[in-house]
Structures are given as C-alpha cells and as structure tokens.
Design a protein around this motif. Sequence first.
Motif, mmCIF file in Angstrom:
data_model
loop_
_atom_site.group_PDB
_atom_site.id
_atom_site.type_symbol
_atom_site.label_atom_id
_atom_site.label_comp_id
_atom_site.label_asym_id
_atom_site.label_seq_id
_atom_site.Cartn_x
_atom_site.Cartn_y
_atom_site.Cartn_z
ATOM 1 N N LEU A 36 16.029 -11.191 12.076
ATOM 2 C CA LEU A 36 17.304 -10.502 11.849
ATOM 3 C C LEU A 36 17.301 -9.800 10.494
ATOM 4 C CD1 LEU A 36 19.794 -13.213 13.237
ATOM 5 C CD2 LEU A 36 19.020 -11.112 14.357
ATOM 6 N N ASN A 37 16.795 -10.489 9.455
ATOM 7 C CA ASN A 37 16.806 -9.895 8.112
ATOM 8 C C ASN A 37 15.748 -8.817 7.946
ATOM 9 O OD1 ASN A 37 18.806 -11.664 7.356
ATOM 10 N ND2 ASN A 37 17.400 -13.158 6.462
ATOM 11 N N ASN A 38 14.592 -9.012 8.595
ATOM 12 C CA ASN A 38 13.487 -8.093 8.366
ATOM 13 C C ASN A 38 13.485 -6.957 9.389
ATOM 14 O OD1 ASN A 38 10.654 -7.043 8.482
ATOM 15 N ND2 ASN A 38 10.353 -8.491 6.812
ATOM 16 N N LYS A 39 13.120 -7.270 10.627
ATOM 17 C CA LYS A 39 12.926 -6.176 11.602
ATOM 18 C C LYS A 39 14.253 -5.505 12.000
ATOM 19 C CE LYS A 39 10.308 -4.938 15.728
ATOM 20 N NZ LYS A 39 9.172 -5.298 16.579
ATOM 21 N N LEU A 40 15.324 -6.303 12.114
ATOM 22 C CA LEU A 40 16.597 -5.697 12.528
ATOM 23 C C LEU A 40 17.327 -5.055 11.344
ATOM 24 C CD1 LEU A 40 18.763 -5.028 14.588
ATOM 25 C CD2 LEU A 40 19.681 -7.333 14.303
ATOM 26 N N MET A 41 17.785 -5.852 10.393
ATOM 27 C CA MET A 41 18.600 -5.284 9.316
ATOM 28 C C MET A 41 17.777 -4.426 8.362
ATOM 29 S SD MET A 41 21.616 -5.711 10.057
ATOM 30 C CE MET A 41 22.215 -4.838 8.597
ATOM 31 N N GLY A 42 16.463 -4.712 8.263
ATOM 32 C CA GLY A 42 15.596 -3.825 7.470
ATOM 33 C C GLY A 42 15.670 -2.407 8.003
ATOM 34 N N GLY A 49 8.087 -4.318 10.905
ATOM 35 C CA GLY A 49 9.135 -5.268 11.226
ATOM 36 C C GLY A 49 8.559 -6.610 11.616
ATOM 37 N N LYS A 50 9.026 -7.650 10.908
ATOM 38 C CA LYS A 50 8.517 -8.998 11.192
ATOM 39 C C LYS A 50 9.562 -9.830 11.920
ATOM 40 C CE LYS A 50 5.053 -9.370 7.634
ATOM 41 N NZ LYS A 50 4.782 -9.676 6.243
ATOM 42 N N VAL A 51 9.063 -10.707 12.795
ATOM 43 C CA VAL A 51 9.920 -11.671 13.494
ATOM 44 C C VAL A 51 9.190 -13.016 13.473
ATOM 45 C CG1 VAL A 51 10.926 -9.915 15.012
ATOM 46 C CG2 VAL A 51 8.900 -11.179 15.751
ATOM 47 N N HIS A 52 9.898 -14.061 13.878
ATOM 48 C CA HIS A 52 9.280 -15.388 13.912
ATOM 49 C C HIS A 52 8.909 -15.743 15.349
ATOM 50 C CE1 HIS A 52 8.459 -19.326 12.120
ATOM 51 N NE2 HIS A 52 8.826 -19.814 13.284
ATOM 52 N N PHE A 53 7.646 -16.133 15.550
ATOM 53 C CA PHE A 53 7.200 -16.552 16.885
ATOM 54 C C PHE A 53 7.082 -18.059 16.950
ATOM 55 C CE2 PHE A 53 5.729 -12.144 16.955
ATOM 56 C CZ PHE A 53 6.097 -11.767 18.236
ATOM 57 N N HIS A 74 0.831 -1.203 0.000
ATOM 58 C CA HIS A 74 0.000 0.000 0.000
ATOM 59 C C HIS A 74 0.866 1.254 0.000
ATOM 60 C CE1 HIS A 74 -2.416 -3.239 1.870
ATOM 61 N NE2 HIS A 74 -3.411 -2.695 1.199
ATOM 62 N N GLY A 75 0.209 2.380 0.123
ATOM 63 C CA GLY A 75 0.942 3.638 0.293
ATOM 64 C C GLY A 75 1.263 4.329 -1.008
ATOM 65 N N ASP A 76 1.989 5.452 -0.887
ATOM 66 C CA ASP A 76 2.359 6.240 -2.066
ATOM 67 C C ASP A 76 3.435 5.529 -2.873
ATOM 68 O OD1 ASP A 76 0.675 8.424 -1.248
ATOM 69 O OD2 ASP A 76 2.174 8.857 0.298
ATOM 70 N N VAL A 77 4.231 4.707 -2.197
ATOM 71 C CA VAL A 77 5.301 3.972 -2.871
ATOM 72 C C VAL A 77 5.462 2.632 -2.154
ATOM 73 C CG1 VAL A 77 7.068 5.138 -1.448
ATOM 74 C CG2 VAL A 77 7.727 4.097 -3.618
ATOM 75 N N ASN A 78 5.790 1.594 -2.915
ATOM 76 C CA ASN A 78 5.989 0.278 -2.300
ATOM 77 C C ASN A 78 7.445 0.111 -1.866
ATOM 78 O OD1 ASN A 78 3.686 -1.446 -4.524
ATOM 79 N ND2 ASN A 78 3.353 -0.459 -2.575
ATOM 80 N N VAL A 79 7.601 -0.518 -0.705
ATOM 81 C CA VAL A 79 8.947 -0.837 -0.234
ATOM 82 C C VAL A 79 8.892 -2.153 0.522
ATOM 83 C CG1 VAL A 79 8.723 0.420 1.979
ATOM 84 C CG2 VAL A 79 10.982 0.070 0.993
ATOM 85 N N ASP A 80 9.955 -2.940 0.375
ATOM 86 C CA ASP A 80 10.156 -4.115 1.222
ATOM 87 C C ASP A 80 11.394 -3.820 2.043
ATOM 88 O OD1 ASP A 80 10.749 -6.502 2.412
ATOM 89 O OD2 ASP A 80 10.958 -7.640 0.543
ATOM 90 N N ILE A 81 11.221 -3.629 3.356
ATOM 91 C CA ILE A 81 12.381 -3.206 4.156
ATOM 92 C C ILE A 81 13.486 -4.263 4.191
ATOM 93 C CG2 ILE A 81 11.080 -1.565 5.607
ATOM 94 C CD1 ILE A 81 11.489 -3.733 7.910
ATOM 95 N N ALA A 82 13.144 -5.505 3.816
ATOM 96 C CA ALA A 82 14.163 -6.560 3.782
ATOM 97 C C ALA A 82 14.964 -6.548 2.475
ATOM 98 C CB ALA A 82 13.505 -7.923 3.986
ATOM 99 N N ASP A 83 14.624 -5.636 1.560
ATOM 100 C CA ASP A 83 15.269 -5.593 0.248
ATOM 101 C C ASP A 83 15.904 -4.212 0.037
ATOM 102 O OD1 ASP A 83 15.971 -5.471 -2.397
ATOM 103 O OD2 ASP A 83 13.950 -5.809 -3.183
ATOM 104 N N PRO A 84 17.238 -4.122 0.178
ATOM 105 C CA PRO A 84 17.913 -2.818 0.073
ATOM 106 C C PRO A 84 17.604 -2.081 -1.234
ATOM 107 C CG PRO A 84 19.434 -4.447 0.942
ATOM 108 C CD PRO A 84 18.184 -5.192 0.553
ATOM 109 N N GLN A 85 17.460 -2.817 -2.340
ATOM 110 C CA GLN A 85 17.169 -2.147 -3.620
ATOM 111 C C GLN A 85 15.845 -1.401 -3.572
ATOM 112 O OE1 GLN A 85 17.351 -4.988 -6.807
ATOM 113 N NE2 GLN A 85 19.428 -4.350 -7.347
ATOM 114 N N SER A 86 14.859 -2.016 -2.908
ATOM 115 C CA SER A 86 13.555 -1.347 -2.850
ATOM 116 C C SER A 86 13.594 -0.174 -1.863
ATOM 117 C CB SER A 86 12.433 -2.342 -2.536
ATOM 118 O OG SER A 86 12.201 -2.443 -1.175
#
Length: 205
Positions: free
Chosen positions: A88-94, A69-73, A33-45
């Motif tokens: 680590l890849n999503n919520k932290l490094m994102g 930020g997503k984590v695994h429960f 959604h939003g004005d622009v799409n982003v995946d925080i886990a993907d530096p290019q985006s």
Amino acid sequence: MNIIIIGGNGTIGQAVVKELSERHQIITASSKHGDVNVDIADPQSIEKMYQFAQKKWGSDIDAVVNTVGKVHFDDLVNMTAENYHKGLNNKLMGQVNLVLMGLRYLKPTGSFTLISGILNQDPIRGGTNAAMVNGALEAFVKAAAFEMPHKIRINLVSPTIVEESREEYKDFFRGYDAIPVAKAALAFSKSVEGIQTGQVYRVGY
Ligand SMILES: NC(=O)c1ccc[n+]([C@@H]2O[C@H](COP(=O)([O-])OP(=O)(O)OC[C@H]3O[C@@H](n4cnc5c(N)ncnc54)[C@H](OP(=O)(O)O)[C@@H]3O)[C@@H](O)[C@H]2O)c1
C-alpha cells in the motif's frame, strides 16, 4: 518528448528506456541508480526528482513513466496488517503520489503511465498484497482519468510475467505463459505516444 522513467535500470524499466530513448529525451530515476535518485515511498524525494527534471527541462515535461513498485509476498495465513502496508505504501501510494505531485510539473498535454501486473486478474499463492494493490491501481487510473486537468492523460500497464524474470519467479508462476519484456515496453510506448487515457493495458494475458 521529455520523459521521466522511474526504475529505468530494472527489468521492465530497461526495456522501456530502450523503447522510448530511440525517439525521446529521458531522465531515469530510481532508488540507487539513474540520473537522479528517488524513493517512490517518500514524497519528499519525489518532489526532489521533479525539481531535478524541472531544472533540466523547465515546464517542458511531457511524460512520467513508472516501472517500480514493491509488495509483500506470503501465504494469506501468515500475512499481517504491516505486511499489507508494504504494497500500500510503496506500489500503490508511491504511484498515486507520483501522479498527485507530478500534476504540478507536467505539461497540460502530458501523460502518466503506471505499472501493476497480472495478479489481481489471475492470482497466485502468496499474492494477496499484489492483487489488492493492482486492483486499487486499476480503480485509481480509471477514476483519475476523468478528473485529470487540461489534457493530461493517465494509463496503467499490467503485464504478465516476463521471460527475463521467469527464472527468478518460476516457482510462483508455474503454468503461466511469459512474454518478452520488449512486448511489455510497447504498451508503455502506446500510453506515452498515443492518445488514449484511463486504459489498463493487459499485456500477455
Ligand atoms: N518482472 C515481471 O515479470 C513483472 C511482470 C508484471 C509486473 N511487474 C511489476 O513491475 C515492477 C518492476 O518489476 P521489475 O521486475 O522490473 O523489477 P526489478 O527488475 O527488481 O527493478 C526494480 C526497479 O525499481 C527500482 N526501485 C526499487 N525500489 C524503489 C523505490 N522505492 N523507489 C524508486 N525506485 C525503486 C530499482 O532501482 P535501484 O536498482 O536503483 O534500486 C529498479 O530500477 C514491479 O512492481 C512488478 O510487480 C513485473
């Protein structure tokens, strides 16, 4: 101010947009959604998101606010290394990448506001990935604040469970007091519109 809010359609993000859009120009960004799409886990985006903002506002970007930020429960005994890498890849490094890449776009007086949560301070069953990521985010923000170039600030908002999410997570958070999401949004306002840096805003606990 010109503010990028990542996750602006989420439970916490919506409240932050409501709080800040009364006084500021907002670009919202999220995976679908939003004005622009982003995946925080993907530096290019992330780069594309900043380029979108730069096209709209030039070098006049005052604040980057992340509410994503997503984590695994899962129970500790079921967790695998791969499971831990989700957080680590999503919520932290994102979020770390949002900061590292954002430094090239943000104004010298700009700010970053990141999100964590209560679980490193007040753990629940199945929350070790969340706890480890939240603890790392606190350490990152505290240390990074000292090294921010110019007058750039960085803070972390760490809310307890919000009332609007209580039904969804009720079995995980028995005995926890919930706060209205608007209260969590105030901490984002303090971070963006105030003067503090290197802070962890614990909201509701
Ligand atoms: N809710 C709570 O009570 C609470 C309390 C403390 C901390 N937190 C933390 O706050 C964060 C947000 O929670 P929430 O309850 O507001 O979540 P939510 O309602 O599920 O919203 C998640 C938001 O994140 C976006 N998103 C998901 N994955 C993304 C990605 N890879 N890149 C960019 N955007 C992405 C979604 O966008 P799309 O819809 O476009 O996919 C949506 O805007 C989480 O890290 C959570 O741990 C939540």
